[in-house]
Design a protein around this motif. Structure first.
Motif, PDB file in Angstrom:
ATOM      1  N   ASP A  45      27.385 -52.182 -40.458  1.00  0.00           N
ATOM      2  CA  ASP A  45      26.815 -50.927 -39.706  1.00  0.00           C
ATOM      3  C   ASP A  45      26.222 -51.420 -38.352  1.00  0.00           C
ATOM      4  O   ASP A  45      26.394 -50.629 -37.360  1.00  0.00           O
ATOM      5  N   THR A  46      25.558 -52.443 -38.366  1.00  0.00           N
ATOM      6  CA  THR A  46      24.563 -52.941 -37.353  1.00  0.00           C
ATOM      7  C   THR A  46      24.874 -54.193 -36.806  1.00  0.00           C
ATOM      8  O   THR A  46      25.086 -55.013 -37.748  1.00  0.00           O
ATOM      9  N   TYR A  47      24.056 -54.521 -35.525  1.00  0.00           N
ATOM     10  CA  TYR A  47      24.314 -56.151 -35.318  1.00  0.00           C
ATOM     11  C   TYR A  47      23.308 -56.895 -35.687  1.00  0.00           C
ATOM     12  O   TYR A  47      23.623 -58.080 -35.908  1.00  0.00           O
ATOM     13  N   SER A  48      22.145 -56.339 -36.198  1.00  0.00           N
ATOM     14  CA  SER A  48      21.549 -57.219 -36.577  1.00  0.00           C
ATOM     15  C   SER A  48      21.675 -57.753 -38.171  1.00  0.00           C
ATOM     16  O   SER A  48      21.176 -58.895 -38.179  1.00  0.00           O
ATOM     17  N   GLN A  49      22.559 -57.000 -38.829  1.00  0.00           N
ATOM     18  CA  GLN A  49      22.983 -57.400 -40.112  1.00  0.00           C
ATOM     19  C   GLN A  49      23.973 -58.591 -39.635  1.00  0.00           C
ATOM     20  O   GLN A  49      23.817 -59.526 -40.344  1.00  0.00           O
ATOM     21  N   CYS A  50      25.074 -58.531 -38.690  1.00  0.00           N
ATOM     22  CA  CYS A  50      25.748 -59.604 -38.179  1.00  0.00           C
ATOM     23  C   CYS A  50      24.809 -60.814 -37.931  1.00  0.00           C
ATOM     24  O   CYS A  50      25.403 -61.923 -38.082  1.00  0.00           O
ATOM     25  N   VAL A  51      23.719 -60.661 -37.149  1.00  0.00           N
ATOM     26  CA  VAL A  51      23.062 -61.824 -36.823  1.00  0.00           C
ATOM     27  C   VAL A  51      22.614 -62.397 -38.189  1.00  0.00           C
ATOM     28  O   VAL A  51      22.579 -63.760 -38.175  1.00  0.00           O
ATOM     29  N   GLU A  52      21.915 -61.624 -39.082  1.00  0.00           N
ATOM     30  CA  GLU A  52      21.831 -62.299 -40.209  1.00  0.00           C
ATOM     31  C   GLU A  52      22.904 -63.034 -41.005  1.00  0.00           C
ATOM     32  O   GLU A  52      22.771 -64.129 -41.586  1.00  0.00           O
ATOM     33  N   ALA A  53      23.882 -62.565 -40.952  1.00  0.00           N
ATOM     34  CA  ALA A  53      25.028 -63.246 -41.512  1.00  0.00           C
ATOM     35  C   ALA A  53      25.480 -64.413 -40.548  1.00  0.00           C
ATOM     36  O   ALA A  53      25.959 -65.614 -41.373  1.00  0.00           O
ATOM     37  N   LEU A  54      25.418 -64.354 -39.312  1.00  0.00           N
ATOM     38  CA  LEU A  54      25.451 -65.715 -38.580  1.00  0.00           C
ATOM     39  C   LEU A  54      24.401 -66.923 -39.068  1.00  0.00           C
ATOM     40  O   LEU A  54      24.981 -68.043 -39.247  1.00  0.00           O
ATOM     41  N   LYS A  55      23.229 -66.334 -39.076  1.00  0.00           N
ATOM     42  CA  LYS A  55      22.097 -67.280 -39.496  1.00  0.00           C
ATOM     43  C   LYS A  55      22.429 -67.971 -40.956  1.00  0.00           C
ATOM     44  O   LYS A  55      21.974 -68.984 -41.160  1.00  0.00           O
ATOM     45  N   SER A  56      22.795 -67.151 -41.837  1.00  0.00           N
ATOM     46  CA  SER A  56      23.089 -67.636 -43.317  1.00  0.00           C
ATOM     47  C   SER A  56      24.433 -68.414 -43.251  1.00  0.00           C
ATOM     48  O   SER A  56      24.809 -68.915 -44.280  1.00  0.00           O
ATOM     49  N   GLY A  57      25.154 -68.435 -42.376  1.00  0.00           N
ATOM     50  CA  GLY A  57      26.397 -69.231 -42.229  1.00  0.00           C
ATOM     51  C   GLY A  57      27.682 -68.323 -42.711  1.00  0.00           C
ATOM     52  O   GLY A  57      28.783 -68.941 -43.111  1.00  0.00           O
ATOM     53  N   GLN A  58      27.491 -67.220 -43.014  1.00  0.00           N
ATOM     54  CA  GLN A  58      28.402 -66.406 -43.610  1.00  0.00           C
ATOM     55  C   GLN A  58      29.647 -66.033 -42.664  1.00  0.00           C
ATOM     56  O   GLN A  58      30.831 -65.869 -42.915  1.00  0.00           O
ATOM     57  N   VAL A  59      29.303 -65.964 -41.324  1.00  0.00           N
ATOM     58  CA  VAL A  59      30.182 -65.961 -40.100  1.00  0.00           C
ATOM     59  C   VAL A  59      30.077 -66.920 -39.169  1.00  0.00           C
ATOM     60  O   VAL A  59      28.881 -67.597 -39.021  1.00  0.00           O
ATOM     61  N   ASP A  60      31.026 -67.187 -38.337  1.00  0.00           N
ATOM     62  CA  ASP A  60      30.795 -68.271 -37.229  1.00  0.00           C
ATOM     63  C   ASP A  60      30.494 -67.776 -35.841  1.00  0.00           C
ATOM     64  O   ASP A  60      29.578 -68.690 -35.136  1.00  0.00           O
ATOM     65  N   ALA A  61      30.698 -66.352 -35.599  1.00  0.00           N
ATOM     66  CA  ALA A  61      29.878 -65.867 -34.328  1.00  0.00           C
ATOM     67  C   ALA A  61      29.694 -64.461 -34.453  1.00  0.00           C
ATOM     68  O   ALA A  61      30.305 -63.595 -35.391  1.00  0.00           O
ATOM     69  N   VAL A  62      28.915 -63.691 -33.520  1.00  0.00           N
ATOM     70  CA  VAL A  62      28.755 -62.371 -33.540  1.00  0.00           C
ATOM     71  C   VAL A  62      29.326 -61.914 -32.309  1.00  0.00           C
ATOM     72  O   VAL A  62      29.115 -62.751 -31.357  1.00  0.00           O
ATOM     73  N   THR A  63      29.971 -61.006 -32.092  1.00  0.00           N
ATOM     74  CA  THR A  63      30.641 -60.549 -31.019  1.00  0.00           C
ATOM     75  C   THR A  63      30.106 -58.982 -30.570  1.00  0.00           C
ATOM     76  O   THR A  63      30.240 -58.125 -31.711  1.00  0.00           O
ATOM     77  N   THR A  64      29.836 -58.720 -29.589  1.00  0.00           N
ATOM     78  CA  THR A  64      29.478 -57.459 -29.055  1.00  0.00           C
ATOM     79  C   THR A  64      29.090 -57.602 -27.633  1.00  0.00           C
ATOM     80  O   THR A  64      29.269 -58.776 -26.901  1.00  0.00           O
ATOM     81  N   ASP A  65      28.583 -56.709 -26.944  1.00  0.00           N
ATOM     82  CA  ASP A  65      28.122 -56.425 -25.414  1.00  0.00           C
ATOM     83  C   ASP A  65      27.238 -57.829 -25.123  1.00  0.00           C
ATOM     84  O   ASP A  65      26.286 -57.893 -25.896  1.00  0.00           O
ATOM     85  N   GLN A  66      27.460 -58.499 -23.979  1.00  0.00           N
ATOM     86  CA  GLN A  66      26.529 -59.666 -23.691  1.00  0.00           C
ATOM     87  C   GLN A  66      25.133 -59.230 -23.423  1.00  0.00           C
ATOM     88  O   GLN A  66      24.242 -59.712 -24.050  1.00  0.00           O
ATOM     89  N   ALA A  67      25.096 -58.204 -23.054  1.00  0.00           N
ATOM     90  CA  ALA A  67      23.672 -57.493 -23.047  1.00  0.00           C
ATOM     91  C   ALA A  67      22.905 -57.492 -24.222  1.00  0.00           C
ATOM     92  O   ALA A  67      21.736 -57.750 -24.375  1.00  0.00           O
ATOM     93  N   ILE A  68      23.517 -57.246 -25.210  1.00  0.00           N
ATOM     94  CA  ILE A  68      22.933 -56.964 -26.483  1.00  0.00           C
ATOM     95  C   ILE A  68      22.650 -58.561 -27.192  1.00  0.00           C
ATOM     96  O   ILE A  68      21.602 -58.465 -27.693  1.00  0.00           O
ATOM     97  N   LEU A  69      23.542 -59.165 -27.079  1.00  0.00           N
ATOM     98  CA  LEU A  69      23.551 -60.613 -27.780  1.00  0.00           C
ATOM     99  C   LEU A  69      22.431 -61.325 -26.826  1.00  0.00           C
ATOM    100  O   LEU A  69      21.719 -62.114 -27.740  1.00  0.00           O
TER     101      LEU A  69
END
Ligand code: GLU
Length: 300
Positions: free
Chosen positions: A204-228
């Motif tokens: 639902d949210t990008y912060s959940q994606c960031v957690e998945a990135l940190k835990s190694g579940q995904v290789d990258a998070v993609t959304t607007d660069q301003a958010i990243l």
């Protein structure tokens, strides 16, 4: 028009300086947005005796004595809620407050409602909120259900990876990789449509994606660069933004369809604000050292 980019470009800095000069030269007020010289207080005033004739949304705001604004709550620098204090901060929040002030509503008359990307159109059409300000790209598909004032900001899709990642440097490296984004967002749609060899993970949210990135579940998070950039700035030792923006995302204020009077009123606030936009930018996203210009509104 310049997009919000990670790199500082000397030419852009010069252009922005020139713009700042011309904006301060013309000064100006609009939609109740009177400029003040103080840097501590908001660079606009709460307008009095406002009327937006022909706007059902404004009539409802007046009748209820408050405005309900849909926002993001987990995007540092843009729309962020402090868990301890409950206070909202960021560029989108300031834009939302400026618009509220132009409609005659002070901060204490604002109710922020955190709404994730996939639920924005329904929140607007159901009348759960009066307007939405939260990294909301103007698209023709969304315009079938709602209307947009603005744009008030331009950025583009980017990539966030772990600091020690050396295999993903641009979007061309996404083949075979697992990329995370938010359900219902333009970046997830772009990956699905144009990157057939890339696996996607959605939350639902990008912060959940960031957690998945940190835990190694995904290789990258993609959304607007301003958010990243906001996420990378919070954890510079473990995260980094790579590549250049590879789409154009124009942020609009989401409104009920056919409330043309309110759309035009908000466009006028954005257009006639003098240096208000620049001051809001400088105290929020501009803190990272990036410089951009206010985009022209599209009064469709
Ligand atoms: N601006 C893009 C969109 O509106 C991505 C950011 C977001 O999901 O809010 O879909």
């Amino acid at each position: 028009m310049k997009t919000f980019s990670l790199r500082k470009k000397p030419m852009l800095l010069a252009a922005t300086a020139a713009l700042a000069l011309s904006l301060s030269a013309c000064g100006g007020t609009g939609g109740g947005g009177t400029s003040t010289s103080s840097t501590d207080e908001a660079p606009y005033k709460v307008a009095e005796n406002v009327s937006v004739s022909g706007s059902p949304t404004f009539d409802a705001i007046k009748a209820g004595g408050k405005v309900r604004i849909g926002v993001k709550q987990d995007q540092p620098g843009l729309g962020f809620k402090d868990a301890a204090t409950g206070e909202y901060t960021g560029f989108d929040i300031e834009i939302a407050q400026w618009i509220a002030a132009s409609l005659g509503l002070s901060k204490d008359k604002i109710e922020f409602k955190p709404i994730p990307s996939a639920s924005r159109e329904s929140a607007i059409t159901n009348g759960d909120i009066d307007y939405y300000v939260g990294t909301y790209s103007i698209t023709d598909k969304r315009k079938q259900q709602i209307d947009f004032a603005g744009p008030y900001f331009v950025t583009g899709q980017g990539l966030l990876v772990k600091k020690d990642n050396s295999t993903i440097t641009t979007e061309k490296d996404l083949s075979g990789k697992n990329v995370c984004s938010a359900t219902g967002s333009t970046p997830i749609q772009n990956i699905k449509a144009n990157f057939p060899d890339t696996k996607t993970t959605e939350f639902d949210t990008y912060s959940q994606c960031v957690e998945a990135l940190k835990s190694g579940q995904v290789d990258a998070v993609t959304t607007d660069q301003a958010i990243l950039i906001g996420y990378a700035a919070q954890e510079p030792d473990s995260l980094k933004v790579v590549g250049e923006p590879f789409t154009t995302e124009k942020y609009g204020v989401g409104l009920k369809k056919d409330d043309t009077a309110l759309r035009q009123f908000i466009n006028k606030t954005l257009t006639d604000g003098g240096s208000v936009w620049q001051k809001i930018y400088d105290k929020t996203l501009g803190q990272s050292g990036t410089k951009v210009q206010q985009p022209a509104v599209d009064n469709y």
